[in-house]
Design a protein around this motif. Structure first.
Motif, PDB file in Angstrom:
ATOM      1  N   TYR A 221     -26.238  77.619  93.800  1.00 19.63           N
ATOM      2  CA  TYR A 221     -25.407  76.978  92.773  1.00 19.63           C
ATOM      3  C   TYR A 221     -24.900  78.015  91.766  1.00 19.63           C
ATOM      4  O   TYR A 221     -23.728  78.009  91.391  1.00 19.63           O
ATOM      5  CB  TYR A 221     -26.191  75.897  92.033  1.00 19.63           C
TER       6      TYR A 221
ATOM      7  N   ARG B  64     -24.420  71.806  89.031  1.00 15.60           N
ATOM      8  CA  ARG B  64     -23.804  73.063  88.578  1.00 15.60           C
ATOM      9  C   ARG B  64     -23.203  72.879  87.186  1.00 15.60           C
ATOM     10  O   ARG B  64     -23.329  73.756  86.325  1.00 15.60           O
ATOM     11  CB  ARG B  64     -22.735  73.537  89.571  1.00 15.60           C
ATOM     12  N   LEU B  65     -22.580  71.748  86.955  1.00 13.27           N
ATOM     13  CA  LEU B  65     -22.032  71.444  85.635  1.00 13.27           C
ATOM     14  C   LEU B  65     -23.151  71.381  84.598  1.00 13.27           C
ATOM     15  O   LEU B  65     -23.030  71.920  83.498  1.00 13.27           O
ATOM     16  CB  LEU B  65     -21.254  70.129  85.680  1.00 13.27           C
TER      17      LEU B  65
ATOM     18  N   LEU C 235     -12.697  74.572  89.388  1.00 15.21           N
ATOM     19  CA  LEU C 235     -12.854  73.118  89.379  1.00 15.21           C
ATOM     20  C   LEU C 235     -13.787  72.661  90.502  1.00 15.21           C
ATOM     21  O   LEU C 235     -14.588  71.740  90.313  1.00 15.21           O
ATOM     22  CB  LEU C 235     -11.497  72.432  89.485  1.00 15.21           C
ATOM     23  N   ARG C 236     -13.706  73.315  91.644  1.00 18.19           N
ATOM     24  CA  ARG C 236     -14.604  72.991  92.753  1.00 18.19           C
ATOM     25  C   ARG C 236     -16.058  73.283  92.349  1.00 18.19           C
ATOM     26  O   ARG C 236     -16.956  72.483  92.611  1.00 18.19           O
ATOM     27  CB  ARG C 236     -14.227  73.791  94.001  1.00 18.19           C
TER      28      ARG C 236
ATOM     29  N   LEU D 131     -17.271  73.236  89.384  1.00 18.69           N
ATOM     30  CA  LEU D 131     -17.675  72.269  88.357  1.00 18.69           C
ATOM     31  C   LEU D 131     -17.793  70.848  88.888  1.00 18.69           C
ATOM     32  O   LEU D 131     -18.292  69.969  88.184  1.00 18.69           O
ATOM     33  CB  LEU D 131     -16.676  72.307  87.205  1.00 18.69           C
ATOM     34  N   SER D 132     -17.350  70.609  90.120  1.00 21.09           N
ATOM     35  CA  SER D 132     -17.384  69.256  90.664  1.00 21.09           C
ATOM     36  C   SER D 132     -18.789  68.796  91.041  1.00 21.09           C
ATOM     37  O   SER D 132     -19.017  67.614  91.229  1.00 21.09           O
ATOM     38  CB  SER D 132     -16.450  69.146  91.881  1.00 21.09           C
ATOM     39  N   ASN D 133     -19.716  69.724  91.134  1.00 25.17           N
ATOM     40  CA  ASN D 133     -21.102  69.374  91.446  1.00 25.17           C
ATOM     41  C   ASN D 133     -21.838  69.083  90.141  1.00 25.17           C
ATOM     42  O   ASN D 133     -21.871  69.936  89.250  1.00 25.17           O
ATOM     43  CB  ASN D 133     -21.764  70.539  92.193  1.00 25.17           C
ATOM     44  N   PRO D 134     -22.431  67.897  89.998  1.00 22.46           N
ATOM     45  CA  PRO D 134     -23.084  67.537  88.727  1.00 22.46           C
ATOM     46  C   PRO D 134     -24.176  68.513  88.278  1.00 22.46           C
ATOM     47  O   PRO D 134     -24.283  68.796  87.085  1.00 22.46           O
ATOM     48  CB  PRO D 134     -23.673  66.154  89.004  1.00 22.46           C
TER      49      PRO D 134
END
Length: 112
Positions: A73, A26-27, A18-19, A21-24
């Protein structure tokens, strides 16, 4: 904290994912890697993007970020188990780990 509280503490792997994925960005990279043939130039690929993954240089070009930032990333996504890295010659290619992503979705459903 009671024993039932500690039993319901989220798994460290889930928190790490989740950490990551929290970066836009990286998502976004993970989204691009879902359909590599659609988002990256297949005519310049040295390996099959669907089979091996996408070269860091192609991801970097699409993201418009420094190569070191993109590599950092992707390393974070790899540590979280969301992508796998494969070396082809001197280039590193990244591909989504679909099994891990499906497990993460299931795990998240149970944790929430």
């Amino acid at each position: 904290m009671t024993d039932t509280d500690s039993a319901s503490t989220p798994d460290a792997d889930l928190v790490n994912a989740l950490r990551a994925l929290s970066n836009p960005m990286r998502l976004q990279m993970l989204r691009w890697l879902r359909e590599p043939e659609r988002h990256f130039p297949t005519d310049r690929a040295i390996a099959d993007p669907a089979e091996v993954g996408v070269c860091v240089s192609h991801i970097q070009e699409k993201a418009g970020l420094a190569q070191s930032t993109v590599s950092a990333y992707l390393a974070e996504l790899r540590r979280a188990g969301l992508v796998r890295a494969t070396r082809v010659g001197k280039w590193t290619h990244y591909k989504r780990d679909e099994r891990r992503i499906a497990d993460l979705v299931s795990e998240l459903g149970h944790a929430l």
